[in-house]
Design a protein around this motif. Sequence first.
Motif, short mmCIF file in Angstrom:
data_model
loop_
_atom_site.label_atom_id
_atom_site.label_comp_id
_atom_site.label_asym_id
_atom_site.label_seq_id
_atom_site.Cartn_x
_atom_site.Cartn_y
_atom_site.Cartn_z
N GLU A 85 1.75 0.06 -8.49
CA GLU A 85 2.21 0.37 -7.14
C GLU A 85 3.59 1.00 -7.16
OE1 GLU A 85 2.11 -3.35 -5.22
OE2 GLU A 85 -0.03 -3.58 -5.29
N SER A 86 4.31 0.84 -8.26
CA SER A 86 5.70 1.29 -8.32
C SER A 86 5.79 2.82 -8.36
CB SER A 86 6.36 0.71 -9.57
OG SER A 86 6.31 -0.70 -9.52
N ARG B 263 -1.11 1.49 0.02
CA ARG B 263 0.27 1.68 0.48
C ARG B 263 0.70 0.56 1.41
NH1 ARG B 263 -1.19 7.23 0.52
NH2 ARG B 263 -1.80 7.09 2.72
N PHE B 264 -0.22 0.10 2.29
CA PHE B 264 0.10 -0.98 3.22
C PHE B 264 0.43 -2.27 2.46
CE2 PHE B 264 -1.29 -4.69 5.66
CZ PHE B 264 -0.53 -4.54 6.81
N PRO C 214 6.08 -5.52 -6.42
CA PRO C 214 4.95 -4.62 -6.60
C PRO C 214 4.53 -4.58 -8.07
CG PRO C 214 6.67 -3.58 -5.30
CD PRO C 214 7.24 -4.84 -5.88
N ALA D 186 1.40 -2.51 -0.64
CA ALA D 186 2.64 -2.30 -1.39
C ALA D 186 3.85 -2.52 -0.49
CB ALA D 186 2.65 -0.90 -1.98
N LYS D 187 3.73 -2.12 0.77
CA LYS D 187 4.85 -2.22 1.70
C LYS D 187 4.98 -3.61 2.31
CE LYS D 187 6.86 0.15 5.70
NZ LYS D 187 6.67 1.25 6.70
N ARG D 188 3.86 -4.24 2.65
CA ARG D 188 3.87 -5.53 3.35
C ARG D 188 3.43 -6.71 2.48
NH1 ARG D 188 6.92 -3.83 7.51
NH2 ARG D 188 5.96 -2.06 8.60
N GLU E 47 -0.65 -9.09 -3.62
CA GLU E 47 -0.42 -7.69 -3.97
C GLU E 47 -1.72 -7.03 -4.37
OE1 GLU E 47 1.65 -7.08 -7.83
OE2 GLU E 47 2.00 -9.25 -7.73
N ASP F 298 -4.66 4.34 1.70
CA ASP F 298 -3.88 3.84 2.84
C ASP F 298 -3.67 2.35 2.73
OD1 ASP F 298 -3.80 6.38 3.92
OD2 ASP F 298 -5.62 6.09 5.10
N ARG G 27 4.81 -8.48 0.28
CA ARG G 27 5.74 -9.62 0.17
C ARG G 27 5.46 -10.66 1.24
NH1 ARG G 27 10.60 -10.58 -2.09
NH2 ARG G 27 10.74 -8.43 -2.84
#
Length: 202
Positions: free
Chosen positions: A201-202, A82-83, A197, A85-87, A94, A79, A89
């Motif tokens: 993570e990709s 994924r967080f 990413p 990877a999404k946030r 990373e 979890d 930036r």
Amino acid sequence: MNSFILNAIAGGGYIGIFILMALENIFPPMPSEIIMGYGGVLVAQGRMTFAPLLVIGTLGTVAGNYFWYWLGSRWREEDLKRFIAKRGRWLTFEWDEFEKSRRIFRKHGDWIVFLLRFSPFLRTIISLPAGLARMKLWRFLLFTFLGSLIWNGALIWGGRSLAGLIGEYETYASWAVGGFIGLGAVWYAWRVWKWKPSESES
């Protein structure tokens, strides 16, 4: 010296310092060096007192770091991955950087939480692996508080010591402070722009 930045920090008083220090450890663009350093200038001006500023600013640091500890302690690794990877930036780090801090934590143990309070790059990220490793909360809070107390005390002392110099060379100081903040903003913008990413993570 143009006192806009001083007034912005002082306007909220000690509560403002607490909030800024908490946010500084959750969202990176405003470094603690500026917040507590200018707090030291306000101490020299008689607008704040050293001890309350130190304690309240340090409690703000602990609160901000606890957010990441809580995140790590509550979320499963997938979890959290994924967080990030999404946030990542907007957090400007990373998963690979997080794993690096976790390896440091696992290798050196709980005291790394104390020692990395002096690192401008890893002092916040290390709270995530501390939470994932289920480090005892009281130890995390204690070591975070003690390390942050020393670091914030040094920043306040430095700001107070330089207050006279800032007053004497106010034009140059204004440009220097503005440049430092500008560089911080540019660094953050560059991190956001360059972030991508990792392959895992990709």
